[in-house]
Design an enzyme around this catalytic site. Structure first.
Site, PDB file in Angstrom:
ATOM      1  N   ASP A   1       0.886  -1.175   0.000  1.00 26.15           N
ATOM      2  CA  ASP A   1       0.000   0.000   0.000  1.00 26.15           C
ATOM      3  C   ASP A   1       0.921   1.221   0.000  1.00 26.15           C
ATOM      4  O   ASP A   1       2.139   1.102   0.193  1.00 26.15           O
ATOM      5  CB  ASP A   1      -0.881  -0.013   1.263  1.00 26.15           C
ATOM      6  CG  ASP A   1      -1.763   1.230   1.364  1.00 26.15           C
ATOM      7  OD1 ASP A   1      -2.448   1.546   0.374  1.00 26.15           O
ATOM      8  OD2 ASP A   1      -1.754   1.897   2.407  1.00 26.15           O
ATOM      9  N   SER A   2       0.327   2.400  -0.160  1.00 25.68           N
ATOM     10  CA  SER A   2       1.128   3.628  -0.088  1.00 25.68           C
ATOM     11  C   SER A   2       1.646   3.863   1.334  1.00 25.68           C
ATOM     12  O   SER A   2       2.581   4.634   1.517  1.00 25.68           O
ATOM     13  CB  SER A   2       0.278   4.819  -0.512  1.00 25.68           C
ATOM     14  OG  SER A   2      -0.771   5.012   0.425  1.00 25.68           O
TER      15      SER A   2
ATOM     16  N   TYR B   1      -0.712   8.300  -2.631  1.00 27.01           N
ATOM     17  CA  TYR B   1      -0.880   7.926  -4.030  1.00 27.01           C
ATOM     18  C   TYR B   1      -2.103   8.629  -4.643  1.00 27.01           C
ATOM     19  O   TYR B   1      -2.150   8.864  -5.832  1.00 27.01           O
ATOM     20  CB  TYR B   1      -1.112   6.414  -4.158  1.00 27.01           C
ATOM     21  CG  TYR B   1       0.098   5.525  -4.005  1.00 27.01           C
ATOM     22  CD1 TYR B   1       1.373   6.033  -3.728  1.00 27.01           C
ATOM     23  CD2 TYR B   1      -0.035   4.144  -4.168  1.00 27.01           C
ATOM     24  CE1 TYR B   1       2.470   5.178  -3.601  1.00 27.01           C
ATOM     25  CE2 TYR B   1       1.056   3.296  -4.050  1.00 27.01           C
ATOM     26  CZ  TYR B   1       2.295   3.819  -3.758  1.00 27.01           C
ATOM     27  OH  TYR B   1       3.370   2.962  -3.649  1.00 27.01           O
ATOM     28  N   GLY B   2      -3.094   8.897  -3.787  1.00 26.68           N
ATOM     29  CA  GLY B   2      -4.409   9.306  -4.285  1.00 26.68           C
ATOM     30  C   GLY B   2      -4.419  10.590  -5.087  1.00 26.68           C
ATOM     31  O   GLY B   2      -5.282  10.789  -5.941  1.00 26.68           O
TER      32      GLY B   2
ATOM     33  N   CYS C   1      -4.301  -1.631  -1.871  1.00 28.57           N
ATOM     34  CA  CYS C   1      -4.423  -0.197  -2.118  1.00 28.57           C
ATOM     35  C   CYS C   1      -5.367  -0.003  -3.303  1.00 28.57           C
ATOM     36  O   CYS C   1      -5.072  -0.469  -4.408  1.00 28.57           O
ATOM     37  CB  CYS C   1      -3.050   0.379  -2.444  1.00 28.57           C
ATOM     38  SG  CYS C   1      -3.094   2.099  -2.952  1.00 28.57           S
ATOM     39  N   ASN C   2      -6.475   0.657  -3.049  1.00 29.96           N
ATOM     40  CA  ASN C   2      -7.457   0.875  -4.122  1.00 29.96           C
ATOM     41  C   ASN C   2      -6.893   1.756  -5.231  1.00 29.96           C
ATOM     42  O   ASN C   2      -7.188   1.555  -6.404  1.00 29.96           O
ATOM     43  CB  ASN C   2      -8.696   1.552  -3.559  1.00 29.96           C
ATOM     44  CG  ASN C   2      -9.451   0.662  -2.594  1.00 29.96           C
ATOM     45  OD1 ASN C   2     -10.411   0.021  -2.966  1.00 29.96           O
ATOM     46  ND2 ASN C   2      -9.006   0.613  -1.346  1.00 29.96           N
TER      47      ASN C   2
ATOM     48  N   GLU D   1      -2.267   8.876   8.236  1.00 31.85           N
ATOM     49  CA  GLU D   1      -0.805   8.750   8.235  1.00 31.85           C
ATOM     50  C   GLU D   1      -0.175   9.536   9.385  1.00 31.85           C
ATOM     51  O   GLU D   1       0.922   9.216   9.833  1.00 31.85           O
ATOM     52  CB  GLU D   1      -0.226   9.221   6.885  1.00 31.85           C
ATOM     53  CG  GLU D   1      -0.599   8.330   5.706  1.00 31.85           C
ATOM     54  CD  GLU D   1       0.243   7.041   5.596  1.00 31.85           C
ATOM     55  OE1 GLU D   1       1.440   7.087   5.879  1.00 31.85           O
ATOM     56  OE2 GLU D   1      -0.346   5.994   5.239  1.00 31.85           O
TER      57      GLU D   1
ATOM     58  N   CYS E   1     -10.969   2.914   0.179  1.00 28.53           N
ATOM     59  CA  CYS E   1      -9.556   3.238   0.386  1.00 28.53           C
ATOM     60  C   CYS E   1      -9.179   2.486   1.655  1.00 28.53           C
ATOM     61  O   CYS E   1      -9.908   2.542   2.653  1.00 28.53           O
ATOM     62  CB  CYS E   1      -9.357   4.737   0.577  1.00 28.53           C
ATOM     63  SG  CYS E   1      -7.687   5.161   1.153  1.00 28.53           S
ATOM     64  N   THR E   2      -8.067   1.763   1.595  1.00 32.88           N
ATOM     65  CA  THR E   2      -7.742   0.889   2.732  1.00 32.88           C
ATOM     66  C   THR E   2      -7.375   1.665   3.997  1.00 32.88           C
ATOM     67  O   THR E   2      -7.310   1.081   5.073  1.00 32.88           O
ATOM     68  CB  THR E   2      -6.627  -0.107   2.347  1.00 32.88           C
ATOM     69  OG1 THR E   2      -5.520   0.623   1.794  1.00 32.88           O
ATOM     70  CG2 THR E   2      -7.139  -1.116   1.339  1.00 32.88           C
ATOM     71  N   HIS E   3      -7.136   2.956   3.868  1.00 27.44           N
ATOM     72  CA  HIS E   3      -6.910   3.771   5.079  1.00 27.44           C
ATOM     73  C   HIS E   3      -8.218   4.056   5.835  1.00 27.44           C
ATOM     74  O   HIS E   3      -8.188   4.326   7.031  1.00 27.44           O
ATOM     75  CB  HIS E   3      -6.314   5.140   4.707  1.00 27.44           C
ATOM     76  CG  HIS E   3      -4.845   5.120   4.383  1.00 27.44           C
ATOM     77  ND1 HIS E   3      -4.344   4.581   3.238  1.00 27.44           N
ATOM     78  CD2 HIS E   3      -3.778   5.617   5.073  1.00 27.44           C
ATOM     79  CE1 HIS E   3      -3.017   4.736   3.216  1.00 27.44           C
ATOM     80  NE2 HIS E   3      -2.659   5.356   4.319  1.00 27.44           N
TER      81      HIS E   3
HETATM   82  N1  DGL Z   1      -4.690   3.271   0.926  1.00 34.55           N
HETATM   83  C1  DGL Z   1      -4.730   3.659  -0.435  1.00 34.55           C
HETATM   84  C2  DGL Z   1      -6.000   3.292  -1.121  1.00 34.55           C
HETATM   85  O1  DGL Z   1      -6.570   2.286  -0.784  1.00 34.55           O
HETATM   86  C3  DGL Z   1      -4.064   4.915  -0.914  1.00 34.55           C
HETATM   87  C4  DGL Z   1      -4.100   6.129  -0.154  1.00 34.55           C
HETATM   88  C5  DGL Z   1      -3.198   7.217  -0.701  1.00 34.55           C
HETATM   89  O2  DGL Z   1      -1.986   7.027  -0.659  1.00 34.55           O
HETATM   90  O3  DGL Z   1      -3.701   8.228  -1.186  1.00 34.55           O
HETATM   91  O4  DGL Z   1      -6.457   3.944  -2.016  1.00 34.55           O
END
Ligand code: DGL
Length: 273
Positions: A10-11, A42-43, A74-75, A156, A188-190
């Site tokens: 994941d990011s 990443y988003g 990570c989506n 984060e 989003c996994t966060h």
């Molecule tokens: N956890 C990630 C996701 O599922 C990415 C979050 C990010 O880095 O913006 O999309």
């Protein structure tokens, strides 16, 4: 019995929600997890950059750690590139399992997905929800999507409750509230770490779906079907956590978020792709 590890990435900390579910469901499996905290988020990045990072990390997990399968936890990365068509090992993503769970859970047919700008903009959930509805014979599914820039940054930093995040959630969740969804996928996994705030803003009648458990079930099925599983009851899997950013922070916050299995975080670095 294949004792090679499951490679996951994941990011940053978000994929730990998937790692938790995989550790609980498949306790004998070894896991190597990469949190690309040096390059998060990443988003908000161009899809081509995220695709290049995802390829690089997946290759690293296969070449350096002999990963038998890659879990794209990570989506945003899963929306940016179809790694399954490029890699020599099977790939499990979070999008299809999440979309299936969403369509199965709704009663009214009004469903929502929230995710990063990259994920929502890619149209990946719009396609996956339509495919899941088709597959499950659910005719009247209406999907509302909302991007939630800023949520990942709170997680984060280790901030998962409080006024600041609640005010932001009220603003960003307005489109899915107005669409009167009865089920909301945390795309989003966060976001599962923000479930308390998201749940409060959406109201207790809205069901929140996280793709973490569904992804773990999809992984178990894939490992069983391909003969790659490691299922010994006499074995406890080894869990290795790598971070491309501050490893002390990764260990401290990661342990708080994932639990006691995260005892150490090791450094990893990637050249500019
Ligand atoms: N956890 C990630 C996701 O599922 C990415 C979050 C990010 O880095 O913006 O999309």
């Amino acid at each position: 019995m294949d004792q090679r590890p499951i490679g996951m990435f994941d990011s940053g900390f978000g994929g730990l929600t998937v790692a938790r579910a995989v550790i609980d469901l498949l306790p004998a499996e070894d896991i190597v997890y990469v949190g690309d905290t040096g390059r998060y988020p990443y988003g908000s990045k161009p899809q081509a950059d995220v695709a290049a990072y995802a390829r690089q990390i997946a290759r690293f997990l296969i070449d350096e750690h002999d990963a038998k399968v890659i879990v794209v936890a990570c989506n945003t990365a899963a929306s940016a590139v179809d790694l399954a068509s490029e890699l020599p090992v099977p790939v499990v993503g979070v999008i299809e399992p999440g979309a299936r769970a969403l369509v199965s859970a709704t009663r009214s047919g009004h469903v929502g997905v929230i995710g990063t700008v990259g994920t929502v903009g890619s149209g990946s959930y719009q396609r996956a929800v339509a495919a899941a509805a088709d597959h499950l014979g659910a005719a009247d599914i209406e999907l509302a999507c909302a991007a939630c820039p800023g949520f990942v940054e709170f997680v984060e930093r280790g901030v998962v409750t409080g006024d600041e995040i609640t005010v932001l959630a009220e603003r960003l969740l307005a489109p899915v509230r107005e669409a009167k969804v009865d089920t909301l996928l945390l795309g989003c996994t966060h976001y599962p770490y923000l479930a308390r705030v998201i749940g409060e803003v959406m109201g207790s009648e809205v069901v929140l779906v996280s793709s973490a458990d569904e992804t773990a079930f999809a992984l178990r099925t894939l490992l069983d079907d391909t003969g790659l599983a490691c299922r010994s009851t006499a074995r406890t899997g080894r869990h290795t956590f790598l971070s491309s950013g501050d490893v002390d922070w990764f260990r401290a916050l990661g342990r708080r978020l994932l639990g006691p299995e995260l005892t150490e975080a090791l450094p990893v670095s990637f050249p500019d792709p």
